[in-house]
Design an enzyme around this catalytic site. Structure first.
Site, PDB file in Angstrom:
ATOM      1  N   GLU A  29     -12.480  48.741  42.047  1.00  0.00           N
ATOM      2  CA  GLU A  29     -12.004  48.158  40.785  1.00  0.00           C
ATOM      3  C   GLU A  29     -10.482  48.041  40.707  1.00  0.00           C
ATOM      4  OE1 GLU A  29     -13.052  46.720  37.924  1.00  0.00           O
ATOM      5  OE2 GLU A  29     -14.832  46.477  39.181  1.00  0.00           O
ATOM      6  N   ASP A 253      29.629  40.580   8.141  1.00  0.00           N
ATOM      7  CA  ASP A 253      30.370  41.615   7.420  1.00  0.00           C
ATOM      8  C   ASP A 253      30.112  42.996   8.001  1.00  0.00           C
ATOM      9  OD1 ASP A 253      31.477  39.845   5.709  1.00  0.00           O
ATOM     10  OD2 ASP A 253      29.992  40.107   4.120  1.00  0.00           O
ATOM     11  N   LYS A 275      35.636  45.019   7.382  1.00  0.00           N
ATOM     12  CA  LYS A 275      36.305  46.256   7.831  1.00  0.00           C
ATOM     13  C   LYS A 275      35.305  47.148   8.547  1.00  0.00           C
ATOM     14  CE  LYS A 275      39.958  46.878   4.472  1.00  0.00           C
ATOM     15  NZ  LYS A 275      39.579  46.513   3.116  1.00  0.00           N
ATOM     16  N   MET A 388      28.839  49.380  -5.367  1.00  0.00           N
ATOM     17  CA  MET A 388      30.194  49.878  -5.069  1.00  0.00           C
ATOM     18  C   MET A 388      30.633  50.891  -6.114  1.00  0.00           C
ATOM     19  SD  MET A 388      31.907  46.231  -3.976  1.00  0.00           S
ATOM     20  CE  MET A 388      31.051  45.208  -5.168  1.00  0.00           C
TER      21      MET A 388
HETATM   22  N1  SAH Z   1      25.404  41.598  -1.219  1.00  0.00           N
HETATM   23  C1  SAH Z   1      25.072  43.011  -1.170  1.00  0.00           C
HETATM   24  C2  SAH Z   1      26.052  43.881  -1.928  1.00  0.00           C
HETATM   25  C3  SAH Z   1      27.413  43.943  -1.319  1.00  0.00           C
HETATM   26  S1  SAH Z   1      28.485  44.997  -2.189  1.00  0.00           S
HETATM   27  C4  SAH Z   1      23.650  43.196  -1.720  1.00  0.00           C
HETATM   28  O1  SAH Z   1      23.072  42.265  -2.265  1.00  0.00           O
HETATM   29  O2  SAH Z   1      23.118  44.298  -1.587  1.00  0.00           O
HETATM   30  C5  SAH Z   1      28.362  46.486  -1.272  1.00  0.00           C
HETATM   31  C6  SAH Z   1      27.630  47.524  -2.070  1.00  0.00           C
HETATM   32  O3  SAH Z   1      26.243  47.301  -1.997  1.00  0.00           O
HETATM   33  C7  SAH Z   1      27.808  48.939  -1.564  1.00  0.00           C
HETATM   34  O4  SAH Z   1      29.006  49.517  -2.042  1.00  0.00           O
HETATM   35  C8  SAH Z   1      26.607  49.631  -2.153  1.00  0.00           C
HETATM   36  O5  SAH Z   1      26.775  49.915  -3.512  1.00  0.00           O
HETATM   37  C9  SAH Z   1      25.566  48.529  -2.056  1.00  0.00           C
HETATM   38  N2  SAH Z   1      24.748  48.672  -0.832  1.00  0.00           N
HETATM   39  C10 SAH Z   1      24.670  47.829   0.194  1.00  0.00           C
HETATM   40  N3  SAH Z   1      23.781  48.274   1.109  1.00  0.00           N
HETATM   41  C11 SAH Z   1      23.286  49.426   0.629  1.00  0.00           C
HETATM   42  C12 SAH Z   1      22.328  50.367   1.089  1.00  0.00           C
HETATM   43  N4  SAH Z   1      21.687  50.202   2.251  1.00  0.00           N
HETATM   44  N5  SAH Z   1      22.085  51.450   0.327  1.00  0.00           N
HETATM   45  C13 SAH Z   1      22.704  51.634  -0.853  1.00  0.00           C
HETATM   46  N6  SAH Z   1      23.605  50.773  -1.337  1.00  0.00           N
HETATM   47  C14 SAH Z   1      23.894  49.687  -0.618  1.00  0.00           C
END
Ligand code: SAH
Length: 487
Positions: A29, A253, A275, A388
């Site tokens: 086999e 980003d 950043k 944020m």
């Molecule tokens: N466009 C993104 C937000 C960008 S602003 C969205 O729709 O989610 C960045 C902020 O998003 C961070 O400071 C935090 O408050 C939040 N954020 C993004 N990813 C996250 C995660 N995995 N867990 C918790 N907060 C998150």
């Protein structure tokens, strides 16, 4: 999730075997299974079997494989490109492996990964296209399962399409390198030629491909503003995934995980603009200019933003710049952080009889004496998601309490929502200021405030109050508390 630095101990390659001898030692086999696999190639099978089973004999008769009807000896391996030891007799298989090695022929010993120079894959065959699945001998059942799934995904006519593509390669090489040539191939594989092949119309496919070749309209650039979701790779939408695979350039980003960027086409240009440690971050104007430049050069661009691109993503500015420059774009939504955090907490953002509205805010607009509208909404019972918000936690809590929201209002905080590294915290508005001083929270943090939070599941969350600092002005004390709890 696998560690991203996991290394393969066996590297997959495709070996040329056309017309070469491949020796298989064995009667039963196991030998038959290897012979069947190898018969999918144009190698010449040499089966060394002194006592072949009837199944193996039938196979040899129907495929024209060469049979050596004799007890095995090393000379039988001569000039073979590959050797398979499949006798099932351990001593004999070992001998075959040693002989092969002495003759510098790579050898595979059935069911003995430690004696193998190479492993055989589970194979999805659409010759000339092949998908080979390997598990380094660890999980043949897993490999077969994956094979089944991939097999269903690929059109049975894929091989014919690939063969047609090969016949157009020389002609396509005359097209200008870069976007124009790439566009020809993506239209070839996804457009009219592919559809005609699928319908079995070979001549029509040929004609459609010729037409693509001579089309000389300038290549139009296109920017997709794409939501990458909160971090987990499998929360990416299927559309985002498709666009990533087609993109010429990916502009992303800092919050977008490398693993998602890595889903893009391998030779796509990857341009980080946010950043990150040791990385220069571009200004919004520079990003706008970059997108316009790429679009004008005819690139298909994916502009990847974390979460949803239209939520605190500065997409408004990018869309305005693209409109102004006449560059085509589209928006692909993503799972925003508030939704991922709510899911992690099993937290109903709207709750029948409790709250029916929701606010997305940053808390960074709490300046001066007037309360922003969202604070009034919070007081009237809306669920508030603060993006944020870590650095302004005390300000947000203080102002909401001052304005009349109860200090006992429930609060949920999630760091790294959707990721394996996520941490959940629960508490009240009065506990929220402690967030600011917590040096142990290094990932992005989402805060959700409101009565609906009481409907969440607190089984896997830690109390925020453990870090409550009465004296918010005294950071040293607060982080000492934090460390005390961590250790
Ligand atoms: N466009 C993104 C937000 C960008 S602003 C969205 O729709 O989610 C960045 C902020 O998003 C961070 O400071 C935090 O408050 C939040 N954020 C993004 N990813 C996250 C995660 N995995 N867990 C918790 N907060 C998150």
């Amino acid at each position: 999730m696998p560690p991203t630095n996991a290394k393969l101990n066996a590297f997959p390659v495709f070996m040329r075997v056309d017309g070469e001898a491949v020796a298989i030692v064995g009667n039963g086999e196991a030998a038959l299974a290897k012979a069947r696999l190898l018969a999918q190639s144009s190698a010449v099978l040499r089966i060394i079997a002194d006592n072949a089973s009837s199944g193996l004999l039938d196979f040899i008769a129907s495929t024209g494989a060469v049979r050596i009807e004799a007890a095995y000896e090393a000379a039988h391996l001569r000039d073979a490109a590959l050797v398979f030891a499949a006798s099932g007799d351990e001593a004999l298989d070992r001998r075959v492996a040693e002989d092969a090695r002495r003759l510098s022929i790579p050898v595979n010993v059935v069911d003995r990964p430690e004696l193998c120079d190479f492993f055989t894959p589970a194979l999805v065959n659409r010759a000339p296209v092949a998908v080979a699945i390997g598990t380094e001998g660890a999980g043949p059942v897993l490999a077969q399962m994956l094979r089944g799934r991939i097999d269903r995904m690929l059109s049975p006519s894929l091989g014919r399409l690939a063969a047609l593509a090969a016949s157009f390669r020389t002609a396509a090489e005359k097209l200008p390198k870069g976007n124009r040539r790439r566009r020809f191939w993506s239209d070839f594989f996804a457009g009219a030629p592919a559809k005609a092949i699928e319908a079995g119309e070979l001549a029509e496919a040929h004609g459609a491909a010729l037409e693509l070749l001579t089309q000389d309209a300038p290549v139009e650039g296109h920017i997709a503003l794409v939501g990458a979701g909160p971090g987990a790779e499998d929360l990416l939408t299927l559309r985002a995934h498709r666009l990533l695979m087609e993109a010429d350039a990916i502009v992303y980003d800092a919050l977008v995980p490398e693993a998602i960027v890595a889903m893009g086409r391998r030779d796509a240009e990857r341009l980080p603009v946010g950043k990150r440690k040791g990385c220069h971050s571009k200004s919004q104007e520079e990003i706008n200019a970059l997108l316009i430049e790429l679009g004008r050069a005819g690139s298909k661009v994916v502009r990847l933003k974390s979460g949803d691109p239209l939520v605190f993503g500065r997409a408004g500015e990018e869309m305005a710049a693209l409109r102004g420059a006449g560059v085509a774009y589209e928006v692909v939504p993503g799972v925003t952080a508030a939704f991922a955090a709510a899911a992690d907490f099993e937290l109903p953002l709207t709750l029948r009889g409790v709250t029916s509205s929701m606010v997305f805010t940053t808390g960074h607009d709490l300046k001066g004496n007037s309360l922003p509208d969202w604070a009034k909404l919070a007081i009237s019972g809306a669920t508030v998601a603060v993006y944020m918000g870590r650095s302004v936690a005390a300000e947000v809590a203080g102002r909401l309490i001052e304005a009349g929201l109860s200090p006992d209002t429930a609060v949920a905080v999630v760091e790294n929502a959707s990721l394996g590294t996520r941490r959940r915290f629960h508490g009240t508005l009065a506990d929220l200021p402690s967030l600011e001083a917590r040096a142990d929270l290094t990932g992005p943090v989402m805060t959700i405030i409101g009565d609906a939070v009481a409907g969440a599941n607190f089984e896997r969350s830690e109390p925020l109050a453990a870090h409550r600092c009465e004296d918010t002005g005294h950071e040293g004390a607060a982080s000492a508390v934090a460390q005390g709890v961590e250790q």
